[in-house]
Design a protein around this motif. Structure first.
Motif, PDB file in Angstrom:
ATOM      1  N   LEU A   7       0.812  -1.365  -0.032  1.00 25.60           N
ATOM      2  CA  LEU A   7      -0.098  -0.152   0.143  1.00 25.60           C
ATOM      3  C   LEU A   7       1.010   1.337  -0.066  1.00 25.60           C
ATOM      4  CD1 LEU A   7      -2.882  -0.951   2.640  1.00 25.60           C
ATOM      5  CD2 LEU A   7      -3.007  -0.590   0.059  1.00 25.60           C
ATOM      6  N   MET A   8       1.764   1.288   1.004  1.00 27.42           N
ATOM      7  CA  MET A   8       2.827   2.546   0.898  1.00 27.42           C
ATOM      8  C   MET A   8       3.355   2.913  -0.355  1.00 27.42           C
ATOM      9  SD  MET A   8       5.834   3.445   3.498  1.00 27.42           S
ATOM     10  CE  MET A   8       4.691   3.688   4.875  1.00 27.42           C
ATOM     11  N   LEU A   9       3.901   1.725  -1.103  1.00 32.03           N
ATOM     12  CA  LEU A   9       4.617   1.867  -2.323  1.00 32.03           C
ATOM     13  C   LEU A   9       3.591   2.469  -3.381  1.00 32.03           C
ATOM     14  CD1 LEU A   9       7.207  -0.925  -2.183  1.00 32.03           C
ATOM     15  CD2 LEU A   9       7.836   1.515  -1.896  1.00 32.03           C
ATOM     16  N   ALA A  10       2.526   1.768  -3.530  1.00 34.42           N
ATOM     17  CA  ALA A  10       1.451   2.199  -4.462  1.00 34.42           C
ATOM     18  C   ALA A  10       0.968   3.680  -4.478  1.00 34.42           C
ATOM     19  CB  ALA A  10       0.233   1.159  -4.353  1.00 34.42           C
ATOM     20  N   GLU A  11       0.711   3.907  -3.143  1.00 34.03           N
ATOM     21  CA  GLU A  11       0.476   5.154  -2.719  1.00 34.03           C
ATOM     22  C   GLU A  11       1.667   6.423  -3.273  1.00 34.03           C
ATOM     23  OE1 GLU A  11      -2.401   6.468  -2.146  1.00 34.03           O
ATOM     24  OE2 GLU A  11      -3.452   4.513  -1.625  1.00 34.03           O
ATOM     25  N   VAL A  12       2.902   5.940  -2.923  1.00 34.54           N
ATOM     26  CA  VAL A  12       3.933   6.813  -3.233  1.00 34.54           C
ATOM     27  C   VAL A  12       4.056   7.135  -4.718  1.00 34.54           C
ATOM     28  CG1 VAL A  12       6.615   7.176  -3.295  1.00 34.54           C
ATOM     29  CG2 VAL A  12       5.242   6.537  -1.352  1.00 34.54           C
ATOM     30  N   GLU A  13       3.568   6.083  -5.558  1.00 36.66           N
ATOM     31  CA  GLU A  13       3.810   6.142  -6.922  1.00 36.66           C
ATOM     32  C   GLU A  13       2.406   6.615  -7.584  1.00 36.66           C
ATOM     33  OE1 GLU A  13       5.234   2.376  -8.371  1.00 36.66           O
ATOM     34  OE2 GLU A  13       7.053   2.684  -7.746  1.00 36.66           O
ATOM     35  N   CYS A  14       1.465   7.021  -6.504  1.00 35.46           N
ATOM     36  CA  CYS A  14       0.204   7.599  -6.985  1.00 35.46           C
ATOM     37  C   CYS A  14      -0.626   6.463  -7.991  1.00 35.46           C
ATOM     38  CB  CYS A  14       0.151   8.633  -7.969  1.00 35.46           C
ATOM     39  SG  CYS A  14       1.006  10.141  -6.818  1.00 35.46           S
ATOM     40  N   LEU A  15      -0.441   5.226  -7.812  1.00 36.34           N
ATOM     41  CA  LEU A  15      -1.342   4.200  -8.269  1.00 36.34           C
ATOM     42  C   LEU A  15      -2.279   3.723  -7.274  1.00 36.34           C
ATOM     43  CD1 LEU A  15       1.708   2.343 -10.054  1.00 36.34           C
ATOM     44  CD2 LEU A  15       0.152   4.208 -10.980  1.00 36.34           C
ATOM     45  N   HIS A  16      -3.555   4.461  -7.094  1.00 36.74           N
ATOM     46  CA  HIS A  16      -4.416   4.292  -6.110  1.00 36.74           C
ATOM     47  C   HIS A  16      -5.031   3.049  -6.296  1.00 36.74           C
ATOM     48  CE1 HIS A  16      -3.259   8.345  -4.974  1.00 36.74           C
ATOM     49  NE2 HIS A  16      -3.535   8.799  -6.033  1.00 36.74           N
ATOM     50  N   HIS A  17      -5.476   2.649  -7.702  1.00 37.28           N
ATOM     51  CA  HIS A  17      -6.161   1.430  -7.911  1.00 37.28           C
ATOM     52  C   HIS A  17      -5.343   0.261  -7.596  1.00 37.28           C
ATOM     53  CE1 HIS A  17      -9.856   3.288  -9.398  1.00 37.28           C
ATOM     54  NE2 HIS A  17      -9.139   4.007 -10.309  1.00 37.28           N
ATOM     55  N   HIS A  18      -4.055   0.152  -7.600  1.00 35.31           N
ATOM     56  CA  HIS A  18      -3.278  -0.642  -6.990  1.00 35.31           C
ATOM     57  C   HIS A  18      -3.330  -0.811  -5.931  1.00 35.31           C
ATOM     58  CE1 HIS A  18      -1.077  -0.652 -11.062  1.00 35.31           C
ATOM     59  NE2 HIS A  18      -0.305  -1.341 -10.885  1.00 35.31           N
ATOM     60  N   ALA A  19      -3.385   0.177  -5.009  1.00 32.63           N
ATOM     61  CA  ALA A  19      -3.837   0.153  -3.502  1.00 32.63           C
ATOM     62  C   ALA A  19      -4.786  -0.451  -3.011  1.00 32.63           C
ATOM     63  CB  ALA A  19      -3.490   1.551  -2.967  1.00 32.63           C
ATOM     64  N   ALA A  20      -5.904  -0.180  -4.132  1.00 32.89           N
ATOM     65  CA  ALA A  20      -7.393  -0.498  -3.522  1.00 32.89           C
ATOM     66  C   ALA A  20      -7.544  -1.996  -3.810  1.00 32.89           C
ATOM     67  CB  ALA A  20      -8.345   0.181  -4.506  1.00 32.89           C
ATOM     68  N   SER A  21      -6.613  -2.339  -4.813  1.00 29.16           N
ATOM     69  CA  SER A  21      -6.822  -3.992  -5.185  1.00 29.16           C
ATOM     70  C   SER A  21      -6.226  -4.679  -3.916  1.00 29.16           C
ATOM     71  CB  SER A  21      -6.097  -4.462  -6.459  1.00 29.16           C
ATOM     72  OG  SER A  21      -4.577  -4.103  -6.279  1.00 29.16           O
ATOM     73  N   VAL A  22      -5.391  -4.085  -2.936  1.00 28.17           N
ATOM     74  CA  VAL A  22      -4.927  -4.817  -1.917  1.00 28.17           C
ATOM     75  C   VAL A  22      -5.938  -4.634  -0.790  1.00 28.17           C
ATOM     76  CG1 VAL A  22      -3.123  -4.925  -0.083  1.00 28.17           C
ATOM     77  CG2 VAL A  22      -2.695  -4.831  -2.453  1.00 28.17           C
ATOM     78  N   THR A  23      -6.318  -3.393  -0.568  1.00 26.39           N
ATOM     79  CA  THR A  23      -7.259  -3.084   0.693  1.00 26.39           C
ATOM     80  C   THR A  23      -8.435  -3.618   0.507  1.00 26.39           C
ATOM     81  OG1 THR A  23      -6.396  -0.512   0.397  1.00 26.39           O
ATOM     82  CG2 THR A  23      -8.713  -1.008   1.422  1.00 26.39           C
ATOM     83  N   ILE A  24      -8.994  -3.908  -0.642  1.00 27.63           N
ATOM     84  CA  ILE A  24     -10.382  -4.662  -0.714  1.00 27.63           C
ATOM     85  C   ILE A  24     -10.347  -6.087  -0.054  1.00 27.63           C
ATOM     86  CG2 ILE A  24     -10.171  -5.515  -3.016  1.00 27.63           C
ATOM     87  CD1 ILE A  24     -13.067  -4.541  -3.597  1.00 27.63           C
ATOM     88  N   ARG A  25      -9.160  -6.583  -0.412  1.00 32.36           N
ATOM     89  CA  ARG A  25      -8.935  -7.993   0.217  1.00 32.36           C
ATOM     90  C   ARG A  25      -8.551  -7.939   1.795  1.00 32.36           C
ATOM     91  NH1 ARG A  25      -7.479  -8.227  -5.215  1.00 32.36           N
ATOM     92  NH2 ARG A  25      -7.963 -10.185  -6.334  1.00 32.36           N
ATOM     93  N   LYS A  26      -8.286  -6.925   2.273  1.00 38.48           N
ATOM     94  CA  LYS A  26      -7.885  -6.924   3.741  1.00 38.48           C
ATOM     95  C   LYS A  26      -9.433  -6.557   4.612  1.00 38.48           C
ATOM     96  CE  LYS A  26      -4.231  -4.865   5.194  1.00 38.48           C
ATOM     97  NZ  LYS A  26      -3.196  -4.005   5.521  1.00 38.48           N
ATOM     98  N   ARG A  27     -10.433  -6.237   3.922  1.00 41.48           N
ATOM     99  CA  ARG A  27     -11.601  -5.928   4.810  1.00 41.48           C
ATOM    100  C   ARG A  27     -12.098  -7.289   5.325  1.00 41.48           C
ATOM    101  NH1 ARG A  27     -13.726  -1.701   0.190  1.00 41.48           N
ATOM    102  NH2 ARG A  27     -12.566  -0.085   0.623  1.00 41.48           N
TER     103      ARG A  27
END
Length: 405
Positions: A385-405
């Motif tokens: 999540l941190m690396l995806a946010e730094v690179e401004c690839l927010h949907h990359h981050a979301a693809s991980v977040t949705i699986r953590k819920r």
């Protein structure tokens, strides 16, 4: 010609800076590639007539099974047995050299490599009066060992309209059923782009002249290529204990290759003079020490390196750049060319500084394998999540977040 390592630097630099690039050849080859890509079989027929003097119909580009079987009858029993024996040696070496798929599982995370053979390859076998059976064996057998499903061969036709019968016959013995009577840059283009009768391949293999090498370089990216093997090379590294007659014989053997390079490097002036008497016209570089000789070998980065010193294995690890190394007085390059087992398709033109000889794994590809458990995803997801946010690839981050819920 005896050269001093320090005084004749300009000549020696020519050995180091040699290149297979030729802009005039590249321009001619570019036109051939474009024509084959656009016109297909018609261009192949036109260039076969122009360059090989052979007139073909479209349906004759590929040899019939009858033609292949008939050519194999030209190979007598003795040569047939030699081909079988060499095939066995190559196959045994390649199987030992083959990387294996692997995986490791740790705390819910599985990581690994999956090795798969290429689906379809094209192998170019040079023409000419000398049937290069060995080049066919050194490419086809590793492909078979790798498990390649579809293997096509192209070789230029001779005056009677067929590639050399020994090439066709050897292909038949190896079980190859797809053979084309086309050569040069046009054969490489046909493999790369496909035509009405030549199916496109995934990767192209095999040596050739400057037109073939240029074509391989220019189609890279459209297809894969093995390497760019140009004119053959040998460097012989010796001390004062080496046998001058052996050295002379190996230099003369190398001279049988067109446009080849053959050099002796030694720190023994006496041996240099003795070799020059046995084999005139070759370049002999005299250094001050064995260490300086080794440095020069690594700078030249030859296709073949023979080491004839008192204790050859002792300096083996000091050799950084060479396609193949032959240790000791009784290991001539000819052994590697024909029967030892490793492929003789090797880097030339100084490319041994960054590439290696052909192997079974050039006919395979590795695929990374990753499998993560839900629990492990929660543990390592924050880094992602941190690396995806730094690179401004927010949907990359979301693809991980949705699986953590």
């Amino acid at each position: 010609m005896i050269l001093c390592a320090r005084k004749d630097k300009e000549i020696i630099d020519g050995f180091i800076e040699r290149s297979v690039f030729n802009e005039t050849v590249d321009r001619k080859v570019k036109k051939i590639i474009h024509a084959v890509a656009k016109e297909g079989d018609k261009a192949l027929i036109r260039y076969t007539q122009e360059f090989d003097g052979v007139s073909l119909r479209e349906e004759e580009l590929r040899l019939s099974q009858k033609e292949i079987a008939t050519a194999s009858k030209r190979i007598d029993h003795k040569l047939r047995q030699v081909i079988r024996d060499v095939e066995k040696s190559i196959k045994e070496f390649q199987r030992m050299d083959m990387r294996k798929s692997w995986s490791v599982r740790k705390s819910g995370l599985l990581l690994g490599k999956l090795y798969q053979p290429l689906e379809r390859v094209g192998i170019y076998v040079p023409g000419g009066e000398k049937p290069l059976i060995s080049s066919l064996l050194m490419t086809v057998v590793p492909a078979i060992a790798a498990g390649v499903n579809s293997i096509a061969i192209a070789s230029p036709p001779k005056e009677e309209g067929l590639p050399h019968p020994y090439i066709i016959g050897a292909a038949h013995l190896l079980g190859i059923k797809e053979v084309y009577r086309i050569g040069g840059a046009q054969a490489i283009a046909a493999f790369a782009f496909g035509t009405q009768r030549v199916k496109k391949v995934d990767k192209i293999f095999g040596p050739g002249n400057k037109f073939v090498i240029s074509a391989k370089r220019q189609v890279f990216g459209k297809v894969g290529i093995d390497l760019l093997p140009g004119p053959s090379e040998v460097v012989i590294l010796t001390d004062a204990t080496a046998n001058a007659r052996f050295i002379a014989a190996d230099l003369k053997a190398q001279a049988e290759h067109n446009e080849g390079m053959a050099i002796l490097i030694t720190h023994s002036p006496a041996l240099a003079q003795e070799v020059e008497k046995e084999a005139k016209g070759f370049h002999i570089i005299v250094t001050r020490t064995l260490k300086e000789s080794i440095f020069m070998v690594n700078e030249i980065a030859p296709e073949h390196l023979e080491i004839m010193v008192e204790k050859p294995r002792k300096i083996l690890k000091e050799i950084k750049n060479s396609g193949a190394i032959f240790l000791g007085d009784y290991s001539p390059v000819a052994l590697g060319d024909y029967s030892a087992g490793p492929s003789h398709i090797l880097p030339t033109g100084g490319t041994a500084k960054f590439s290696a000889g052909l192997s079974v794994d050039d006919f395979r590809k590795s695929i990374n394998v990753i499998s993560c458990s839900q629990k492990r995803l929660h543990q390592i997801g924050e880094m992602t999540l941190m690396l995806a946010e730094v690179e401004c690839l927010h949907h990359h981050a979301a693809s991980v977040t949705i699986r953590k819920r």
